[in-house]
Design a protein around this motif. Structure first.
Motif, PDB file in Angstrom:
ATOM      1  N   GLN A   3       0.795  -1.233  -0.084  1.00  0.00           N
ATOM      2  CA  GLN A   3       0.060  -0.107  -0.209  1.00  0.00           C
ATOM      3  C   GLN A   3       0.538   1.595   0.207  1.00  0.00           C
ATOM      4  O   GLN A   3       1.891   0.851   1.110  1.00  0.00           O
ATOM      5  N   PHE A   5       1.513   3.577   1.859  1.00  0.00           N
ATOM      6  CA  PHE A   5       1.301   4.207   3.629  1.00  0.00           C
ATOM      7  C   PHE A   5       2.322   5.477   3.174  1.00  0.00           C
ATOM      8  O   PHE A   5       3.598   6.171   2.976  1.00  0.00           O
ATOM      9  N   HIS A   6       1.465   6.628   4.327  1.00  0.00           N
ATOM     10  CA  HIS A   6       2.190   7.815   4.486  1.00  0.00           C
ATOM     11  C   HIS A   6       2.978   7.516   6.068  1.00  0.00           C
ATOM     12  O   HIS A   6       2.149   8.100   6.343  1.00  0.00           O
ATOM     13  N   PHE A   7       3.614   6.935   6.757  1.00  0.00           N
ATOM     14  CA  PHE A   7       4.247   6.614   7.845  1.00  0.00           C
ATOM     15  C   PHE A   7       4.524   7.916   8.591  1.00  0.00           C
ATOM     16  O   PHE A   7       5.610   8.743   7.691  1.00  0.00           O
ATOM     17  N   ALA A  23       1.125   4.447  10.243  1.00  0.00           N
ATOM     18  CA  ALA A  23       0.363   5.656   8.920  1.00  0.00           C
ATOM     19  C   ALA A  23      -1.422   5.262   8.948  1.00  0.00           C
ATOM     20  O   ALA A  23      -1.399   4.030   9.355  1.00  0.00           O
ATOM     21  N   THR A  24      -1.841   5.870   8.824  1.00  0.00           N
ATOM     22  CA  THR A  24      -3.435   6.636   8.887  1.00  0.00           C
ATOM     23  C   THR A  24      -3.934   7.232   6.928  1.00  0.00           C
ATOM     24  O   THR A  24      -5.220   7.916   7.927  1.00  0.00           O
ATOM     25  N   ASN A  25      -3.668   6.726   6.739  1.00  0.00           N
ATOM     26  CA  ASN A  25      -3.552   8.469   5.122  1.00  0.00           C
ATOM     27  C   ASN A  25      -4.746   7.195   4.406  1.00  0.00           C
ATOM     28  O   ASN A  25      -5.075   7.391   3.930  1.00  0.00           O
ATOM     29  N   ALA A  31      -1.380   1.409   9.381  1.00  0.00           N
ATOM     30  CA  ALA A  31      -0.154   0.319   9.548  1.00  0.00           C
ATOM     31  C   ALA A  31       0.701   1.207  10.224  1.00  0.00           C
ATOM     32  O   ALA A  31       0.889   1.995  11.083  1.00  0.00           O
ATOM     33  N   GLN A  44      -1.139  -4.528   9.271  1.00  0.00           N
ATOM     34  CA  GLN A  44      -1.878  -3.519   9.468  1.00  0.00           C
ATOM     35  C   GLN A  44      -3.286  -3.921  10.408  1.00  0.00           C
ATOM     36  O   GLN A  44      -3.492  -5.048  10.131  1.00  0.00           O
TER      37      GLN A  44
END
Length: 64
Positions: A3, A5-7, A23-25, A31, A44
Motif C-alpha cells: 500500500q 502508506f505515509h508513515f 500510517a493512517t492515510n 499500518a 495492518q
C-alpha cells in the motif's frame, strides 16, 4: 503490492531511530512498522484495535 502508506513517528521521538511508525492515510487501516526496517514487514489493523492499544499505552498499562 505494498500500500502507499505515509508513515510518521511520534513527535516525542525527535531524532531517535528506533521507533514505531504508523500510517493512517488509508481509510479503515492503521499500518505499523519498525523505523529501523522501513522495507520490512508492516502490520495492518482496523482502527478499533489500534485505538484500544493506543489508549492502553497512554493509560500506562505497559509501564514497567
Amino acid at each position: 503490492m505494498r500500500q502507499n502508506f505515509h508513515f510518521r513517528k511520534s513527535s516525542f521521538s525527535s531524532e531517535a531511530v528506533e521507533c514505531v511508525e504508523i500510517a493512517t492515510n488509508i481509510p479503515d487501516i492503521v499500518a505499523i512498522r519498525d523505523s529501523k526496517a522501513p522495507e520490512g514487514p508492516v502490520i495492518q489493523l482496523s482502527p478499533a484495535p489500534w485505538d484500544t492499544f493506543r489508549d492502553a499505552l497512554v493509560a500506562g498499562a505497559f509501564n514497567r
